[in-house]
Each structure stands twice: as C-alpha cells, then as structure tokens.
Motif scaffolding. Structure first.
Motif, PDB file in Angstrom:
ATOM      1  N   GLU B  50       0.841  -1.198   0.000  1.00 15.50           N
ATOM      2  CA  GLU B  50       0.000   0.000   0.000  1.00 15.50           C
ATOM      3  C   GLU B  50       0.876   1.248   0.000  1.00 15.50           C
ATOM      4  O   GLU B  50       0.661   2.189  -0.775  1.00 15.50           O
ATOM      5  N   LEU B  51       1.877   1.224   0.858  1.00  8.20           N
ATOM      6  CA  LEU B  51       2.813   2.349   0.878  1.00  8.20           C
ATOM      7  C   LEU B  51       3.440   2.560  -0.491  1.00  8.20           C
ATOM      8  O   LEU B  51       3.534   3.672  -0.999  1.00  8.20           O
ATOM      9  N   ARG B  52       3.858   1.460  -1.076  1.00  7.35           N
ATOM     10  CA  ARG B  52       4.525   1.544  -2.362  1.00  7.35           C
ATOM     11  C   ARG B  52       3.626   2.190  -3.412  1.00  7.35           C
ATOM     12  O   ARG B  52       4.060   3.015  -4.209  1.00  7.35           O
ATOM     13  N   ARG B  53       2.358   1.839  -3.368  1.00  7.00           N
ATOM     14  CA  ARG B  53       1.442   2.382  -4.374  1.00  7.00           C
ATOM     15  C   ARG B  53       1.069   3.829  -4.074  1.00  7.00           C
ATOM     16  O   ARG B  53       0.794   4.614  -4.974  1.00  7.00           O
ATOM     17  N   LEU B  54       1.081   4.155  -2.800  1.00  2.21           N
ATOM     18  CA  LEU B  54       0.716   5.520  -2.421  1.00  2.21           C
ATOM     19  C   LEU B  54       1.845   6.511  -2.682  1.00  2.21           C
ATOM     20  O   LEU B  54       1.637   7.709  -2.709  1.00  2.21           O
ATOM     21  N   ILE B  55       3.039   5.988  -2.841  1.00  2.00           N
ATOM     22  CA  ILE B  55       4.198   6.867  -3.041  1.00  2.00           C
ATOM     23  C   ILE B  55       4.807   6.588  -4.404  1.00  2.00           C
ATOM     24  O   ILE B  55       5.730   5.791  -4.538  1.00  2.00           O
ATOM     25  N   LEU B  63      12.138   2.264  -0.343  1.00  2.00           N
ATOM     26  CA  LEU B  63      11.052   2.123   0.616  1.00  2.00           C
ATOM     27  C   LEU B  63      11.516   1.316   1.820  1.00  2.00           C
ATOM     28  O   LEU B  63      11.345   1.717   2.973  1.00  2.00           O
ATOM     29  N   VAL B  64      12.131   0.191   1.536  1.00  5.19           N
ATOM     30  CA  VAL B  64      12.597  -0.644   2.647  1.00  5.19           C
ATOM     31  C   VAL B  64      13.635   0.075   3.496  1.00  5.19           C
ATOM     32  O   VAL B  64      13.562   0.063   4.721  1.00  5.19           O
ATOM     33  N   SER B  65      14.603   0.736   2.838  1.00  7.27           N
ATOM     34  CA  SER B  65      15.677   1.295   3.651  1.00  7.27           C
ATOM     35  C   SER B  65      15.203   2.471   4.506  1.00  7.27           C
ATOM     36  O   SER B  65      15.618   2.619   5.650  1.00  7.27           O
ATOM     37  N   GLN B  66      14.299   3.263   3.941  1.00  5.85           N
ATOM     38  CA  GLN B  66      13.774   4.368   4.741  1.00  5.85           C
ATOM     39  C   GLN B  66      12.939   3.841   5.912  1.00  5.85           C
ATOM     40  O   GLN B  66      13.020   4.340   7.027  1.00  5.85           O
ATOM     41  N   LEU B  67      12.146   2.803   5.630  1.00  2.62           N
ATOM     42  CA  LEU B  67      11.366   2.219   6.716  1.00  2.62           C
ATOM     43  C   LEU B  67      12.272   1.627   7.792  1.00  2.62           C
ATOM     44  O   LEU B  67      12.039   1.806   8.986  1.00  2.62           O
ATOM     45  N   ARG B  68      13.310   0.929   7.355  1.00  5.46           N
ATOM     46  CA  ARG B  68      14.218   0.312   8.322  1.00  5.46           C
ATOM     47  C   ARG B  68      14.900   1.341   9.214  1.00  5.46           C
ATOM     48  O   ARG B  68      15.075   1.144  10.407  1.00  5.46           O
ATOM     49  N   GLU B  69      15.302   2.437   8.583  1.00  6.34           N
ATOM     50  CA  GLU B  69      15.946   3.484   9.387  1.00  6.34           C
ATOM     51  C   GLU B  69      14.981   4.060  10.413  1.00  6.34           C
ATOM     52  O   GLU B  69      15.341   4.259  11.572  1.00  6.34           O
ATOM     53  N   MET B  70      13.773   4.279   9.982  1.00  6.02           N
ATOM     54  CA  MET B  70      12.804   4.852  10.917  1.00  6.02           C
ATOM     55  C   MET B  70      12.405   3.844  11.985  1.00  6.02           C
ATOM     56  O   MET B  70      12.085   4.218  13.107  1.00  6.02           O
ATOM     57  N   GLU B  71      12.458   2.583  11.614  1.00  7.55           N
ATOM     58  CA  GLU B  71      12.203   1.545  12.617  1.00  7.55           C
ATOM     59  C   GLU B  71      13.324   1.572  13.661  1.00  7.55           C
ATOM     60  O   GLU B  71      13.066   1.539  14.868  1.00  7.55           O
ATOM     61  N   ALA B  72      14.563   1.647  13.170  1.00  2.00           N
ATOM     62  CA  ALA B  72      15.705   1.699  14.083  1.00  2.00           C
ATOM     63  C   ALA B  72      15.621   2.924  14.989  1.00  2.00           C
ATOM     64  O   ALA B  72      16.032   2.880  16.152  1.00  2.00           O
ATOM     65  N   ASP B  73      15.073   4.007  14.464  1.00  5.58           N
ATOM     66  CA  ASP B  73      14.937   5.223  15.257  1.00  5.58           C
ATOM     67  C   ASP B  73      13.658   5.237  16.095  1.00  5.58           C
ATOM     68  O   ASP B  73      13.323   6.257  16.697  1.00  5.58           O
ATOM     69  N   LYS B  74      12.946   4.135  16.082  1.00 10.18           N
ATOM     70  CA  LYS B  74      11.723   3.977  16.890  1.00 10.18           C
ATOM     71  C   LYS B  74      10.587   4.903  16.482  1.00 10.18           C
ATOM     72  O   LYS B  74       9.722   5.221  17.288  1.00 10.18           O
ATOM     73  N   LEU B  75      10.608   5.320  15.224  1.00 11.32           N
ATOM     74  CA  LEU B  75       9.519   6.171  14.759  1.00 11.32           C
ATOM     75  C   LEU B  75       8.398   5.326  14.167  1.00 11.32           C
ATOM     76  O   LEU B  75       7.244   5.729  14.164  1.00 11.32           O
ATOM     77  N   VAL B  76       8.788   4.170  13.657  1.00  8.71           N
ATOM     78  CA  VAL B  76       7.850   3.333  12.930  1.00  8.71           C
ATOM     79  C   VAL B  76       7.885   1.917  13.504  1.00  8.71           C
ATOM     80  O   VAL B  76       8.945   1.418  13.885  1.00  8.71           O
ATOM     81  N   LEU B  77       6.702   1.334  13.570  1.00  9.92           N
ATOM     82  CA  LEU B  77       6.594  -0.034  14.056  1.00  9.92           C
ATOM     83  C   LEU B  77       6.284  -0.960  12.898  1.00  9.92           C
ATOM     84  O   LEU B  77       5.439  -0.657  12.060  1.00  9.92           O
ATOM     85  N   ARG B  78       6.981  -2.067  12.852  1.00  4.13           N
ATOM     86  CA  ARG B  78       6.794  -3.057  11.787  1.00  4.13           C
ATOM     87  C   ARG B  78       6.115  -4.271  12.390  1.00  4.13           C
ATOM     88  O   ARG B  78       6.632  -4.881  13.324  1.00  4.13           O
TER      89      ARG B  78
END
Lengths: 120, 120
Positions: B50-55, B63-78
């Motif tokens: 969904e993210l991929r299609r929305l962006i 997409l993966v690397s930005q999500l992973r970084e934000m996950e590492a920074d505790k901004l995003v939950l996977r």
DNA sequence: CTCATAACTTACTTTTCTGTTAGTACTTAA
DNA sequence: TTAAGTACTAACAGAAAAGTAAGTTATGAG
C-alpha cells in the motif's frame, strides 16, 4: 554540481513539487544549516567570522556553501560593506524569519527527545 | 554503510548532540521519509505494498531502507503477520505520533511558500 | 619587507546517499 | 506449468554532499 536529469534529482524535484514537507526540508536540510539558522534567529545580524566562531567545527568551505545556498533560496541576506578590511554581514530575510515557528517546533521536538544522549 | 570515525560522521554526531534541530532533522531528512511519515500520519496502518502504491516513484530498495531506518529510530513499528502470502504492516510508534505537530508545521510552511511552482 | 586580518575560492578526495537490476520463498489461480 | 502476488535482499554504479588543504585580494601595522 547537479545533474539536472538524474533520477535522483528528478525524484527530489517531484517530491518537492508535491509535498510541502519535502520542500521545506530541502531548504533546511544541509549539514550545518540548522546551526546557522539558529544563530541568525538568536543573534540577528552576524559577520562571517562571527558565524564561524559561533559554530565550532565548521570549515570555511561549508560555511560559505551553506550560506550561499540559503542566499539563493532567499532565506538569508548577504550585506557587503565596501570597507577595508572587508565586512560582510548575514541576516535572515523576511522569508527566513517566517520559518521561526517551524524551526522552533523542530528544535523543541529535538530537545525533548534526544535527552538520552544529553549527558555527553 | 557508515564509517564511524570519518569527519563527516563525527560532525553529524556532534551537531545532533548539541542541537535539537539538527537531531530532529537527521531523523526525518531522508529523501522519502517525509512522504512515508505523511502517509502513516494520515492513513494509520499501511501494508508494504500500500505504501509503495501511495508513493509513486519510490523503489523497493528505498522504501525498505527508509522504513528500516525509521524503525531503528523507533519512529515506525513493523508488524509481521505469520500468514501466507506474507502480510506486513507499518504504523507510527508513539514517538512517531509525537512528531505530528512538528511535521504539520513543516508541511504548513512548505505548502505556503512553494506556491510559485504550484501550477506544475 | 613581512605579517596579520577579513572573507572568501579553487581543486581535489572521501564519504554517504540514491537508484538500477536482478533474484529469493512461498502459495494460489489460470 | 506458468504467472502473479507478497515482502523483501543483494550487488553494484553513479550522483551528491561533505571535508581538506592551499591560495587569493587588499590594506595597514610593525
């Protein structure tokens, strides 16, 4: 130097054109821009060497290039006094000043959430 | 990959440790992070595709690397659901949610000041 | 005549970021 | 049996950002 037609540059353009956040971040996102903007917000007008001394660790090249970019983006005004030795002062334009509350809220969030590393 | 001891990396660290703005910007400054954060703020929970299609324009790698970084920074939950086909959802953590007003003010400023290019 | 100061430039290297392409495992549908 | 969907990963190349070191111009002080 920028390659007008690289995917990289095109993506950036596309993002900036479609997303206000992306656009704003592209203006303030350089390594030393937050520092410079902050100083200019607090101190108002500053000379080149004052900025340099207030921002420890910045090199001349970086200070100049970040200032030049912000000048090109109309955030910063460069005022040259035709004196010897030369005197150049930098201050925020109206557009730069209009960032105040945004910058404040970024700073506030940052101050609040980097506490863990604060003790260093 | 990061060279822990390069001047580049050390300067970034120093800035982040001394300046809340620098710190905050380092978390949200990736090319696609503003887009992703915005989507997650608006839509709440979203699946990878969904993210991929929305962006539009984002590559899988980005997409993966930005999500992973934000996950590492505790901004995003996977959240991984052990199903077949796989289902993975992303949402903002509390920390991510706490950025809302900051992100809003960045976005507001951007929307207000990129008007010149708006017509494209 | 040499040094110091101010505000830079220039040329170059290194580091970091972004993008491209192809490939993975598993399952269901045609 | 081939294709399509899901959520990725890996290897690499190219672009952009940041850093380093040295040089520039003009003047006045010693």
């Amino acid at each position: 130097m920028r390659k007008e037609a690289s995917s990289n540059a095109l993506n950036e353009k596309k993002i900036n054109a479609s997303c206000g956040m992306g656009y704003a971040l592209s203006l303030i996102g350089g390594r030393w821009k937050s520092n410079i903007l902050w100083r200019l917000l607090i101190d108002g007008k500053l000379r080149y060497n004052e900025l340099r001394r207030l921002i420890p660790g910045i090199s001349e090249r970086m200070l100049v290039s970040q200032l030049r970019e912000m000048e090109a983006d109309k955030l910063v005004l460069r005022i040259v006094y035709p004196e010897v030795p030369p005197r150049v002062e930098y201050e925020l334009t109206e557009l730069g000043q209009s960032m105040r509350s945004m910058l404040q809220s970024i700073s506030d969030w940052g101050e609040m959430h980097r506490q863990v590393t604060r003790e260093n």
